[in-house]
Design a protein around this motif. Structure first.
Motif, PDB file in Angstrom:
ATOM      1  N   UNK A  86       0.823  -1.206   0.000  1.00 20.62           N
ATOM      2  CA  UNK A  86       0.000   0.000   0.000  1.00 20.62           C
ATOM      3  C   UNK A  86       0.863   1.265   0.000  1.00 20.62           C
ATOM      4  N   UNK A  87       1.954   1.243   0.744  1.00 14.41           N
ATOM      5  CA  UNK A  87       2.789   2.440   0.908  1.00 14.41           C
ATOM      6  C   UNK A  87       3.908   2.530  -0.121  1.00 14.41           C
ATOM      7  N   UNK A  88       3.935   1.575  -1.050  1.00  9.25           N
ATOM      8  CA  UNK A  88       4.956   1.634  -2.105  1.00  9.25           C
ATOM      9  C   UNK A  88       4.776   2.878  -2.954  1.00  9.25           C
ATOM     10  N   UNK A  89       5.806   3.688  -3.037  1.00  8.27           N
ATOM     11  CA  UNK A  89       5.802   4.899  -3.855  1.00  8.27           C
ATOM     12  C   UNK A  89       7.244   5.341  -4.014  1.00  8.27           C
ATOM     13  N   UNK A  90       7.799   5.167  -5.213  1.00  7.09           N
ATOM     14  CA  UNK A  90       9.202   5.526  -5.402  1.00  7.09           C
ATOM     15  C   UNK A  90       9.428   7.028  -5.247  1.00  7.09           C
ATOM     16  N   UNK A  91       8.341   7.814  -5.309  1.00  5.98           N
ATOM     17  CA  UNK A  91       8.471   9.258  -5.174  1.00  5.98           C
ATOM     18  C   UNK A  91       8.499   9.756  -3.744  1.00  5.98           C
ATOM     19  N   UNK A  92       8.221   8.855  -2.781  1.00  4.26           N
ATOM     20  CA  UNK A  92       8.201   9.279  -1.378  1.00  4.26           C
ATOM     21  C   UNK A  92       9.586   9.770  -0.948  1.00  4.26           C
ATOM     22  N   UNK A  93       9.640  11.032  -0.506  1.00  5.80           N
ATOM     23  CA  UNK A  93      10.905  11.625  -0.075  1.00  5.80           C
ATOM     24  C   UNK A  93      11.850  11.959  -1.212  1.00  5.80           C
ATOM     25  N   UNK A  94      11.357  11.840  -2.460  1.00  5.42           N
ATOM     26  CA  UNK A  94      12.211  12.104  -3.625  1.00  5.42           C
ATOM     27  C   UNK A  94      11.550  13.110  -4.572  1.00  5.42           C
ATOM     28  N   UNK A  95      10.664  13.935  -4.044  1.00  4.44           N
ATOM     29  CA  UNK A  95       9.986  14.981  -4.826  1.00  4.44           C
ATOM     30  C   UNK A  95       9.109  14.413  -5.936  1.00  4.44           C
ATOM     31  N   UNK A  96       8.486  13.274  -5.658  1.00  4.50           N
ATOM     32  CA  UNK A  96       7.553  12.700  -6.614  1.00  4.50           C
ATOM     33  C   UNK A  96       8.184  11.662  -7.514  1.00  4.50           C
ATOM     34  N   UNK A  97       7.326  10.781  -8.071  1.00  4.52           N
ATOM     35  CA  UNK A  97       7.843   9.637  -8.820  1.00  4.52           C
ATOM     36  C   UNK A  97       8.511  10.036 -10.122  1.00  4.52           C
ATOM     37  N   UNK A  98       8.057  11.131 -10.743  1.00  2.00           N
ATOM     38  CA  UNK A  98       8.663  11.531 -12.011  1.00  2.00           C
ATOM     39  C   UNK A  98      10.104  11.996 -11.814  1.00  2.00           C
ATOM     40  N   UNK A  99      10.366  12.712 -10.735  1.00  2.00           N
ATOM     41  CA  UNK A  99      11.747  13.118 -10.457  1.00  2.00           C
ATOM     42  C   UNK A  99      12.594  11.918 -10.046  1.00  2.00           C
ATOM     43  N   UNK A 100      11.974  10.984  -9.317  1.00  5.31           N
ATOM     44  CA  UNK A 100      12.708   9.785  -8.924  1.00  5.31           C
ATOM     45  C   UNK A 100      13.155   8.999 -10.155  1.00  5.31           C
ATOM     46  N   UNK A 101      12.341   9.016 -11.201  1.00  2.00           N
ATOM     47  CA  UNK A 101      12.670   8.277 -12.425  1.00  2.00           C
ATOM     48  C   UNK A 101      14.005   8.704 -13.027  1.00  2.00           C
ATOM     49  N   UNK A 102      14.382   9.958 -12.819  1.00  2.00           N
ATOM     50  CA  UNK A 102      15.623  10.473 -13.417  1.00  2.00           C
ATOM     51  C   UNK A 102      16.858  10.008 -12.647  1.00  2.00           C
ATOM     52  N   UNK A 103      16.661   9.347 -11.500  1.00  2.00           N
ATOM     53  CA  UNK A 103      17.793   8.964 -10.659  1.00  2.00           C
ATOM     54  C   UNK A 103      18.334   7.567 -10.973  1.00  2.00           C
ATOM     55  N   UNK A 104      17.663   6.823 -11.845  1.00  2.00           N
ATOM     56  CA  UNK A 104      18.138   5.472 -12.153  1.00  2.00           C
ATOM     57  C   UNK A 104      19.438   5.528 -12.950  1.00  2.00           C
ATOM     58  N   UNK A 105      20.403   4.722 -12.524  1.00  2.00           N
ATOM     59  CA  UNK A 105      21.670   4.602 -13.231  1.00  2.00           C
ATOM     60  C   UNK A 105      21.729   3.301 -14.039  1.00  2.00           C
ATOM     61  N   UNK A 106      21.090   2.261 -13.543  1.00  2.00           N
ATOM     62  CA  UNK A 106      21.050   0.983 -14.251  1.00  2.00           C
ATOM     63  C   UNK A 106      20.061   1.058 -15.410  1.00  2.00           C
ATOM     64  N   UNK A 107      20.222   0.169 -16.371  1.00  2.00           N
ATOM     65  CA  UNK A 107      19.280   0.093 -17.485  1.00  2.00           C
ATOM     66  C   UNK A 107      17.964  -0.495 -16.981  1.00  2.00           C
ATOM     67  N   UNK A 108      16.867   0.220 -17.184  1.00  2.00           N
ATOM     68  CA  UNK A 108      15.563  -0.211 -16.692  1.00  2.00           C
ATOM     69  C   UNK A 108      14.760  -0.835 -17.829  1.00  2.00           C
ATOM     70  N   UNK A 109      14.288  -2.061 -17.601  1.00  2.00           N
ATOM     71  CA  UNK A 109      13.442  -2.768 -18.562  1.00  2.00           C
ATOM     72  C   UNK A 109      12.127  -3.127 -17.870  1.00  2.00           C
ATOM     73  N   UNK A 110      11.021  -2.776 -18.497  1.00  2.00           N
ATOM     74  CA  UNK A 110       9.720  -3.034 -17.881  1.00  2.00           C
ATOM     75  C   UNK A 110       8.875  -3.936 -18.773  1.00  2.00           C
TER      76      UNK A 110
END
Length: 353
Positions: free
Chosen positions: A272-296
């Motif tokens: 329920x509390x999963x949110x990559x944006x928590x404490x990172x100014x929102x999920x869209x800004x968190x997305x820019x922090x990935x260094x590894x190649x992301x495959x979805x």
């Protein structure tokens, strides 16, 4: 080159102590254990696999009891255990050997139950990182997981961005939707409103009819209406009993044999509390922090983690690649039909991106 049983001839299970562990809540347990499965050459690149809600560390399993990703991982499978070393941990808060609500503190015969600290996805990842370091592993080739495992994978890439080269996120989104939280709430209420739950101090899972109902509600979201229609087509086993009803009853009974109800509640709350944006100014800004190649990977008819939201996440991550699977299985597509999407993972994992 030594091998950690790459042929699945017998179950490969281990436990490691990571010592004292402090949760995000600030609470500390003196001795935390994580159970894990490990296959493949000791000197091979490591692929870390993260399991889903009612999963466990047996992603590969044994010849007698194949694991939940045995069709994806193993010798001559898309993730080949003659080429990679694969490690899967039972999550912190789980009930298959890792420290969780059903565990007893050292020196006590009484389980933690609701005295266990609240656990988050980030807690799970931090605990696994500690375990890997203790195992002498300071970098992995890839991290992969579906559903709750996908949530962990997303956090791995943000908490330890240089620890891996690749991330494989299956059937998971940057945060849990209100729709997902709604169904988790139904499951939680079904368990907690059952008088036999006894405020978490129940004597046996088998007395918990509410746990059965929680699992039934979950199963309705894991599969698609199309699949149910094709499989059951209003067929009956008795004049007044439809086969879909018998199927759900069976799933409700079965969960009580292999999972702890309190652990189930703790993991639902973590989701329920999963949110990559928590404490990172929102999920869209968190997305820019990935260094590894992301495959979805998304799956058709997935009610909980729709393609639209996974696509939106993938589009925000620089260099990310997305693959959509046409399937009738819905959310559970990440556990079946490996021939539909395993080759995509195989090509990417073997070429390093």
């Amino acid at each position: 080159m030594s091998l950690n049983n790459p042929t699945r001839s017998k179950q490969n299970n281990h436990t490691i102590s990571i010592g004292p562990f402090t949760f995000e809540s600030g609470e500390t347990l003196d001795d935390v254990q994580l159970a894990y499965e490990r296959f493949g050459p000791d000197d091979a690149p490591v692929v870390l696999v993260c399991h889903a809600l009612t999963g466990n560390q047996y992603a590969i399993g044994s010849d007698q009891e194949p694991g939940w990703w045995a069709g994806l991982i193993g010798q001559d499978q898309p993730v080949d255990t003659s080429r990679y070393q694969v490690i899967t941990f039972n999550v912190l808060g789980g009930c298959h050997g890792s420290t969780g609500p059903a565990s007893c503190p050292k020196g006590s015969k009484r389980a933690y139950r609701l005295d266990f600290p609240a656990v988050t996805i980030r807690d799970m990842v931090h605990a696994q990182y500690r375990a890997l370091i203790k195992l002498g592993i300071h970098q992995v080739h890839a991290v992969a997981g579906g559903s709750l495992g996908g949530m962990q994978t997303l956090e791995w890439g943000l908490l330890y961005p240089l620890f891996m080269k690749q991330l494989y996120v299956l059937a998971a989104t940057p945060y849990l939707s209100d729709y997902g939280i709604a169904f988790n709430h139904i499951g939680t209420r079904a368990i907690k409103d059952d008088p036999a739950w006894q405020q978490g101090d129940y004597s046996s899972n088998h007395h918990l009819q509410g746990f059965e109902l929680a699992r039934m509600a979950g199963m309705v979201t894991y599969r698609s209406g199309t699949l149910f229609q094709k499989r059951f087509d209003r067929s009956k086993s008795e004049p007044l009993s439809y086969n879909i009803q018998s199927y759900l009853d069976y799933q409700g009974e079965k969960i009580k044999d292999r999972f702890d109800a309190n652990s189930y509640l703790y993991l639902l709350e973590a989701m329920n509390h999963h949110d990559i944006g928590r404490g990172r100014d929102g999920w869209k800004k968190a997305c820019k922090q990935y260094q590894a190649k992301v495959n979805t990977i998304s799956f058709q008819h997935d009610l909980l983690y729709p393609k639209e939201l996974i696509d939106a996440f993938s589009n925000e991550v620089p260099g990310s690649e997305h693959f959509h699977v046409e399937t009738d299985y819905g959310h559970d597509g990440f556990l079946v039909e490996f021939n539909h999407w395993g080759e995509w993972i195989q090509r990417k994992i073997n070429k390093g991106g």
